[in-house]
Scaffold this active site. Structure first.
Site, PDB file in Angstrom:
ATOM      1  N   LYS A   1       2.090  11.342 -10.830  1.00 39.29           N
ATOM      2  CA  LYS A   1       1.324  10.438 -11.695  1.00 39.29           C
ATOM      3  C   LYS A   1       2.202   9.238 -12.025  1.00 39.29           C
ATOM      4  O   LYS A   1       3.285   9.396 -12.598  1.00 39.29           O
ATOM      5  CB  LYS A   1       0.932  11.130 -13.002  1.00 39.29           C
ATOM      6  CG  LYS A   1      -0.291  12.009 -12.886  1.00 39.29           C
ATOM      7  CD  LYS A   1      -0.718  12.445 -14.279  1.00 39.29           C
ATOM      8  CE  LYS A   1      -1.856  13.422 -14.209  1.00 39.29           C
ATOM      9  NZ  LYS A   1      -2.204  13.947 -15.547  1.00 39.29           N
TER      10      LYS A   1
ATOM     11  N   GLU B   1      -5.620  16.645 -10.495  1.00 38.75           N
ATOM     12  CA  GLU B   1      -6.258  17.023 -11.761  1.00 38.75           C
ATOM     13  C   GLU B   1      -7.784  17.060 -11.611  1.00 38.75           C
ATOM     14  O   GLU B   1      -8.516  16.401 -12.341  1.00 38.75           O
ATOM     15  CB  GLU B   1      -5.838  16.053 -12.878  1.00 38.75           C
ATOM     16  CG  GLU B   1      -6.042  16.665 -14.249  1.00 38.75           C
ATOM     17  CD  GLU B   1      -5.239  15.997 -15.366  1.00 38.75           C
ATOM     18  OE1 GLU B   1      -4.245  15.305 -15.094  1.00 38.75           O
ATOM     19  OE2 GLU B   1      -5.622  16.216 -16.512  1.00 38.75           O
TER      20      GLU B   1
ATOM     21  N   HIS C   1       6.948  10.615 -28.891  1.00 32.99           N
ATOM     22  CA  HIS C   1       5.982  11.428 -28.134  1.00 32.99           C
ATOM     23  C   HIS C   1       6.268  12.929 -28.246  1.00 32.99           C
ATOM     24  O   HIS C   1       5.379  13.716 -28.580  1.00 32.99           O
ATOM     25  CB  HIS C   1       5.963  10.981 -26.668  1.00 32.99           C
ATOM     26  CG  HIS C   1       5.029  11.782 -25.822  1.00 32.99           C
ATOM     27  ND1 HIS C   1       3.665  11.709 -25.947  1.00 32.99           N
ATOM     28  CD2 HIS C   1       5.267  12.724 -24.863  1.00 32.99           C
ATOM     29  CE1 HIS C   1       3.090  12.544 -25.092  1.00 32.99           C
ATOM     30  NE2 HIS C   1       4.043  13.177 -24.424  1.00 32.99           N
TER      31      HIS C   1
ATOM     32  N   GLU D   1       8.530  19.431 -24.619  1.00 30.70           N
ATOM     33  CA  GLU D   1       7.810  19.691 -23.355  1.00 30.70           C
ATOM     34  C   GLU D   1       8.327  20.980 -22.708  1.00 30.70           C
ATOM     35  O   GLU D   1       7.564  21.710 -22.075  1.00 30.70           O
ATOM     36  CB  GLU D   1       7.958  18.511 -22.384  1.00 30.70           C
ATOM     37  CG  GLU D   1       7.408  17.186 -22.894  1.00 30.70           C
ATOM     38  CD  GLU D   1       5.875  17.040 -22.818  1.00 30.70           C
ATOM     39  OE1 GLU D   1       5.206  17.915 -22.216  1.00 30.70           O
ATOM     40  OE2 GLU D   1       5.360  16.059 -23.377  1.00 30.70           O
TER      41      GLU D   1
ATOM     42  N   HIS E   1      -1.160  18.038 -26.528  1.00 34.98           N
ATOM     43  CA  HIS E   1      -1.282  16.590 -26.345  1.00 34.98           C
ATOM     44  C   HIS E   1      -2.559  16.005 -26.940  1.00 34.98           C
ATOM     45  O   HIS E   1      -2.599  14.816 -27.219  1.00 34.98           O
ATOM     46  CB  HIS E   1      -1.184  16.233 -24.854  1.00 34.98           C
ATOM     47  CG  HIS E   1       0.219  16.310 -24.317  1.00 34.98           C
ATOM     48  ND1 HIS E   1       0.921  17.494 -24.241  1.00 34.98           N
ATOM     49  CD2 HIS E   1       1.057  15.344 -23.848  1.00 34.98           C
ATOM     50  CE1 HIS E   1       2.125  17.247 -23.740  1.00 34.98           C
ATOM     51  NE2 HIS E   1       2.233  15.962 -23.492  1.00 34.98           N
TER      52      HIS E   1
ATOM     53  N   ARG F   1      -4.481  21.497 -13.771  1.00 37.52           N
ATOM     54  CA  ARG F   1      -3.403  20.585 -14.196  1.00 37.52           C
ATOM     55  C   ARG F   1      -3.544  20.207 -15.667  1.00 37.52           C
ATOM     56  O   ARG F   1      -2.560  19.886 -16.331  1.00 37.52           O
ATOM     57  CB  ARG F   1      -3.381  19.342 -13.292  1.00 37.52           C
ATOM     58  CG  ARG F   1      -2.162  18.476 -13.526  1.00 37.52           C
ATOM     59  CD  ARG F   1      -1.900  17.499 -12.407  1.00 37.52           C
ATOM     60  NE  ARG F   1      -0.770  16.649 -12.754  1.00 37.52           N
ATOM     61  CZ  ARG F   1      -0.092  15.892 -11.914  1.00 37.52           C
ATOM     62  NH1 ARG F   1      -0.435  15.864 -10.645  1.00 37.52           N
ATOM     63  NH2 ARG F   1       0.926  15.160 -12.311  1.00 37.52           N
TER      64      ARG F   1
ATOM     65  N   LYS G   1       5.930  23.307 -13.244  1.00 35.23           N
ATOM     66  CA  LYS G   1       5.062  22.137 -13.059  1.00 35.23           C
ATOM     67  C   LYS G   1       4.661  22.008 -11.595  1.00 35.23           C
ATOM     68  O   LYS G   1       3.498  21.698 -11.286  1.00 35.23           O
ATOM     69  CB  LYS G   1       5.756  20.856 -13.536  1.00 35.23           C
ATOM     70  CG  LYS G   1       4.880  19.645 -13.251  1.00 35.23           C
ATOM     71  CD  LYS G   1       4.971  18.531 -14.222  1.00 35.23           C
ATOM     72  CE  LYS G   1       3.870  17.494 -13.893  1.00 35.23           C
ATOM     73  NZ  LYS G   1       4.079  16.239 -14.585  1.00 35.23           N
TER      74      LYS G   1
ATOM     75  N   ARG H   1       0.821  -1.237   0.000  1.00 34.86           N
ATOM     76  CA  ARG H   1       0.000   0.000   0.000  1.00 34.86           C
ATOM     77  C   ARG H   1       0.844   1.272   0.000  1.00 34.86           C
ATOM     78  O   ARG H   1       0.416   2.310   0.481  1.00 34.86           O
ATOM     79  CB  ARG H   1      -0.984   0.020   1.163  1.00 34.86           C
ATOM     80  CG  ARG H   1      -1.951  -1.139   1.112  1.00 34.86           C
ATOM     81  CD  ARG H   1      -3.117  -0.973   2.049  1.00 34.86           C
ATOM     82  NE  ARG H   1      -3.969  -2.148   1.950  1.00 34.86           N
ATOM     83  CZ  ARG H   1      -3.758  -3.264   2.649  1.00 34.86           C
ATOM     84  NH1 ARG H   1      -2.766  -3.329   3.491  1.00 34.86           N
ATOM     85  NH2 ARG H   1      -4.555  -4.295   2.487  1.00 34.86           N
TER      86      ARG H   1
ATOM     87  N   HIS I   1      -1.416  13.128 -29.020  1.00 30.66           N
ATOM     88  CA  HIS I   1      -1.765  11.718 -28.788  1.00 30.66           C
ATOM     89  C   HIS I   1      -2.424  11.113 -30.024  1.00 30.66           C
ATOM     90  O   HIS I   1      -2.200   9.938 -30.346  1.00 30.66           O
ATOM     91  CB  HIS I   1      -2.706  11.588 -27.581  1.00 30.66           C
ATOM     92  CG  HIS I   1      -2.001  11.769 -26.262  1.00 30.66           C
ATOM     93  ND1 HIS I   1      -2.602  12.303 -25.148  1.00 30.66           N
ATOM     94  CD2 HIS I   1      -0.727  11.493 -25.884  1.00 30.66           C
ATOM     95  CE1 HIS I   1      -1.734  12.341 -24.155  1.00 30.66           C
ATOM     96  NE2 HIS I   1      -0.590  11.864 -24.567  1.00 30.66           N
TER      97      HIS I   1
ATOM     98  N   ASN J   1      -1.577  19.647 -20.721  1.00 35.19           N
ATOM     99  CA  ASN J   1      -1.921  18.849 -21.902  1.00 35.19           C
ATOM    100  C   ASN J   1      -1.918  19.640 -23.197  1.00 35.19           C
ATOM    101  O   ASN J   1      -2.345  19.123 -24.239  1.00 35.19           O
ATOM    102  CB  ASN J   1      -3.305  18.226 -21.711  1.00 35.19           C
ATOM    103  CG  ASN J   1      -3.223  16.987 -20.856  1.00 35.19           C
ATOM    104  OD1 ASN J   1      -2.612  16.006 -21.239  1.00 35.19           O
ATOM    105  ND2 ASN J   1      -3.805  17.040 -19.676  1.00 35.19           N
TER     106      ASN J   1
HETATM  107  N1  GLY Z   1       2.180  15.042 -17.672  1.00 32.38           N
HETATM  108  C1  GLY Z   1       0.996  15.703 -17.265  1.00 32.38           C
HETATM  109  C2  GLY Z   1       0.785  15.691 -15.789  1.00 32.38           C
HETATM  110  O1  GLY Z   1       1.665  15.304 -15.049  1.00 32.38           O
HETATM  111  O2  GLY Z   1      -0.262  16.081 -15.338  1.00 32.38           O
END
Ligand code: GLY
Length: 379
Positions: free
Chosen positions: A159, A253, A283, A201, A265, A258, A243, A137, A269, A262
């Site tokens: 993430k 998010e 990417h 990026e 993206h 957040r 960031k 956990r 994508h 994107n």
């Molecule tokens: N790469 C986008 C984020 O971390 O929200």
């Protein structure tokens, strides 16, 4: 969040209450990683009693000095290391690899005080982070990103996840690291194409959040391409700070903030999906062309002047990044966008610029607008 700097080290604190952590950006100071990690561990309940770690890396890095340097510094700080080495590449980011890493942890009798060290690019960070989030956990996770893309994006913000055969990053969690250690010297051995992909990026941060940073990138592009350590430290730290500010305000998010990350993206994508994940567009390259297409969409909506798109194309070109999607079928791209994670009530949502340094999440663009923007971008 505060920045502290000397000539060779930049440090940022990501303020997330009990999940706060530091990001340290250095150039060539591998020995300092041990004391940084010990301090980061000691600031947490689980980490205080940490005496062992699983270092997860890939075959490319295992053959370079980075892995041995990292383990040496950790051992010096009283953390016994076991190493798990995986095949490089996106195909590794799956349940089978996670299962193998769980076996390693069971094999070393890991408990909640065992740390996971993610030493590598985005694939390793996402996969190792997923394993750290789920084993017992949650284990303390240290991110040691070695690609530009991982340094400016995936290592910060919590993430983590793996791919399902039919959907990228769909199995995952939010699991903040206890610290992020970035040595820009690891970029010296990065293949040029991977460096370029990370730069897409980097450019993104300028467009979405920081016009002055965009100006600085234009001015410093030659030093960045030449991989000058000061230039690399400065851009990596600036992106991490931008960031971290976003993540601090919208960790999970949930508010739409957040989502600004994107930009480029939604189309990006779709480009990856239509071109196939076989290397035609990596990417970062897909994000670069996606940013151009999304700027053209903002132009179509009357949000921005064409001059902004032209500036973006020029900067991308200096970094060797594409700004055209010629050869891709616009109808297929549109179809791929209809499956985007940001969509709501059947409408495709885009993050589009209002001006340099400010973007908005919107569903104002209809299919004809999107097709127009894709055609203008060479599709
Ligand atoms: N790469 C986008 C984020 O971390 O929200």
């Amino acid at each position: 969040m505060a920045d502290r700097a000397d000539a060779h080290e930049l440090r940022l604190d990501v303020a997330l209450g009990p999940r706060s952590y530091a990001i340290q950006v250095v150039s060539g100071r591998p020995a300092h990683l041990g004391s940084f990690t010990r301090r980061a561990l000691d600031a947490t309940w689980a980490g205080k009693a940490c005496r062992s770690a699983l270092v997860i890396t890939d075959q490319n890095l295992a053959s370079l000095p980075h892995a041995a340097n990292c383990e040496g510094a950790l051992e010096h700080a009283g953390i016994a290391c076991r190493r798990a080495v995986l095949a490089p590449g996106e195909a590794t980011k799956n349940l089978g690899s996670a299962s193998r890493l769980f076996d390693e942890l069971v094999g070393m009798k890991a408990d909640r005080h065992t740390a996971v060290i993610a030493l590598g690019g985005g694939v390793i960070g996402d996969l190792a982070g997923f394993v750290a989030a789920t084993y017992a956990r949650g284990l303390p996770l240290l991110m040691v990103p070695t690609s530009l893309l991982a340094q400016v994006d995936s290592s910060v913000g919590g993430k983590v996840g793996i791919n399902h055969p039919q959907a990228k990053n769909i199995i995952g969690a939010f699991h903040q690291p206890i610290g992020v250690w970035i040595d820009t010297d690891t970029l010296n051995t990065l293949p040029p194409r991977e460096l370029r992909c990370g730069l897409a990026e980097v450019v993104k941060y300028g467009v979405i959040l920081d016009a002055a940073f965009f100006d600085e990138l234009e001015a410093a592009s030659a030093a960045i391409i030449a991989r000058q350590p000061e230039a690399l430290r400065a851009i990596v730290a600036r992106c991490c700070r931008l960031k971290a500010e976003v993540v601090t305000r919208d960790e999970r998010e949930e508010t739409g903030l957040r989502a600004v990350l994107n930009f480029g993206h939604t189309v990006g994508h779709a480009i990856e999906a239509v071109a196939g994940y076989n290397g035609h567009f990596q990417h970062g390259e897909a994000v670069a062309a996606g940013m151009v297409a999304e700027c053209r969409l903002a132009q179509r909506l009357g949000w921005i002047d064409p001059a902004l798109t032209e500036r973006l194309i020029l900067l991308l070109d200096r970094f060797g990044l594409p700004s055209s999607i010629s050869g891709l079928d616009p109808a297929q791209l549109l179809e791929a966008m209809s499956r985007d994670k940001k969509n709501q009530r059947g409408k495709v949502r885009f993050v589009l610029p209002r001006c340099l340094g400010r973007v908005e999440l919107t569903d104002a663009a209809g299919p004809e607008d999107v097709l127009h923007a894709l055609n203008a971008t060479g599709a």
